[in-house]
Scaffold this active site. Structure first.
Site, PDB file in Angstrom:
ATOM      1  N   LYS A 131       0.955  -1.232   0.059  1.00  0.00           N
ATOM      2  CA  LYS A 131       0.157  -0.054   0.061  1.00  0.00           C
ATOM      3  C   LYS A 131       1.059   1.286   0.041  1.00  0.00           C
ATOM      4  O   LYS A 131       1.641   1.412   1.048  1.00  0.00           O
ATOM      5  CB  LYS A 131      -0.893   0.244   1.352  1.00  0.00           C
ATOM      6  N   GLU A 140      10.627  17.515  13.466  1.00  0.00           N
ATOM      7  CA  GLU A 140      10.999  17.385  12.109  1.00  0.00           C
ATOM      8  C   GLU A 140       9.892  18.042  11.037  1.00  0.00           C
ATOM      9  O   GLU A 140       8.774  18.152  11.211  1.00  0.00           O
ATOM     10  CB  GLU A 140      10.551  15.759  11.611  1.00  0.00           C
TER      11      GLU A 140
END
Length: 488
Positions: free
Chosen positions: A179, A389
């Protein structure tokens, strides 16, 4: 020679058949440089997911019995097909997620090399003979595949990351349900076409596209899944871990980093600047190993900063398909908005923006998600832009009085993926190797990048501890059987 990507709809690949979703709905993939459609993939339902897992489940026994050498030969064939389509797939990657064409070609070439590496693993040993205390017995170990492995990948490396998960999973005898992230699923579909053409048996590799909340979560929760490997955000990774742990299946997570680069007072500053620019701004900073914090000793701080700004001014930003472009757009509107959000956070918290940080406008810039890479200074270790991040072209400069403080600052984050240092002093190198909290340690080299034959993974919140790539991948994709044989 540049190729033209056809704007078409790609189907799921289930049990060696290309199938549309029963939902009748598709997901549009957008070129971040032009906002035009690149192609469409299926907005799948649980029905298609269940078909894919069932196909993988039904195929796993015959695939295991085929033997490691024969499985490796199919990976060799896939590598040859991917190589023949390198230009087309690289072109698709650039159109779909924005990285420059040379970067896209380099990534596709890396995918080919990974396939060939793991094809070679098909001829390597599967276990060890161990001495037994019983003189009449033989004792040895062998590797057994886990079964059905779910592979969930991000959009930033739509060829390399899927291949470095799928290839070892297959060669070690597992079947796969793949996926990809929807933002790069057209490129992923083209990679799967290469596997399909290579002639893998029915059900060995299955490909299903759709939302993470439905298809991704449904894959993790499926009762016939035996393991899950995931690369993506920390928040999603934590939910993957909880779901997998609750079911008692094996899981592997790579969840990003806040990677430090230390520039020591005895560093080659020109070398450091070149590496920081590449590590921080290549792929628009959208790499888990990107250089996001640059910690510079005070003695050389001003000189390094000036050289860094001068080098950043030379960066050309534009459509990655054009020659002479060094940095492409942000990969999506979401990433574009994230970049702008962190620029404002940095300013509001007191950091000083000394280069870039603005949205680029005018001409072709108005058609895409283009920004000028940013450099902040006067950043303290506790600021948001030094802790979270960003996944964009933003570098935070932090001043340190000496190496000891620099390492302390470098470790002052929940992440521990990659770290590098620039120094000519062997004692500093050895201290850095011992003290830095990172799974990937680089000396006089940018923080981004690891060779395919070497283990890759992080510490702390960056990883679950297992390693991808190289021979280390075997540890995740197989279980050890200890065999004791005694004559009757």
């Amino acid at each position: 020679m540049k190729t033209t990507i056809e704007t078409k709809t790609y189907s799921n690949f289930i049990n060696n058949e290309w199938k549309e979703s029963a939902s009748g709905n598709v997901i549009e993939s957008i070129n971040p440089a032009t906002k035009e459609a690149v192609g469409y993939v299926q907005k799948s339902t649980e029905e298609e997911l269940d078909q894919a897992v069932e196909a993988a489940f039904n195929a796993k026994k015959a695939w295991r019995k085929l033997g490691q050498s024969a499985r490796g030969q199919l990976l060799f064939q896939t590598a040859n097909i991917l190589e023949s389509r390198l230009d087309e797939i690289a072109d698709s990657m650039t159109r779909e997620m924005g990285k420059t064409l040379p970067e896209a070609k380099g990534e596709t070439a890396r995918g080919i090399a990974i396939l060939r590496y793991y094809a070679g693993e098909g001829m390597r040993k599967e276990g060890d003979v161990i001495p037994s205390t019983d003189k009449d017995a033989l004792m040895f170990t062998k590797r057994a595949p886990l079964g059905v492995v779910g592979v969930i990948t991000p959009w930033n490396f739509p060829v390399a990351i899927p291949i470095w998960k799928i290839a070892p999973a297959l060669v070690y005898g597992n079947t796969v349900v793949f996926k990809p992230a929807s933002e790069a699923a057209v490129t992923a579909a083209k990679v799967v076409e290469c596997f399909a053409e290579a002639g893998f048996p029915e059900g060995v590799l299955n490909f299903v596209t759709g939302s993470g909340s439905e298809i991704g979560q449904g894959l993790i929760d499926h009762p016939k899944l035996n393991a899950i490997t995931f690369t993506g955000s920390e928040s999603v990774g934590q939910s993957v871990a909880k779901a997998a742990a609750a079911r008692g299946i094996k899981f592997q997570l790579e969840m990003g980093g806040k990677n430090p680069v230390i520039v020591a007072k005895n560093a080659n500053l020109d070398q450091a600047v070149e590496a920081v620019i590449s590590g921080g701004f290549r792929s628009s900073g959208q790499k888990c190993t990107a250089s996001s914090r640059v910690i510079v000793e005070s003695d050389v701080y001003n000189e390094f900063k000036q050289k860094l700004i001068e080098a950043s001014e030379k960066i050309t930003v534009g459509n990655g398909l054009k020659e002479g472009i060094w940095m492409g757009p942000c990969a999506s509107e979401s990433q574009f908005n994230t970049f702008n959000k962190y620029i404002e956070i940095g300013k509001n918290e007191g950091a000083r923006l000394v280069h870039g940080g603005e949205v680029l406008t005018g001409g072709e810039y108005d058609n895409g998600f283009f920004v000028k890479p940013a450099i902040f200074e006067e950043v303290t270790p506790d600021m948001t832009i030094a802790q979270e991040e960003i996944f964009g072209p933003v570098i935070a400069l932090i001043r340190a009085v000496d190496l000891e403080e620099a390492i302390e600052v470098a470790n002052n984050t929940k992440y521990g993926l990659s770290a590098s240092i620039f120094t000519s002093d062997i004692s500093s190198i050895l201290e850095f190797i011992d003290e830095i909290e990172a799974g990937l340690v680089r000396i006089n080299a940018e923080s981004a990048g690891v060779e395919l034959q070497a283990p890759f993974g992080g510490m702390k919140a960056s990883s679950t501890g297992s390693r991808e790539q190289g021979e280390a991948a075997k540890e995740f994709y197989t279980a050890i059987k200890t065999v004791f044989i005694k004559g009757s």
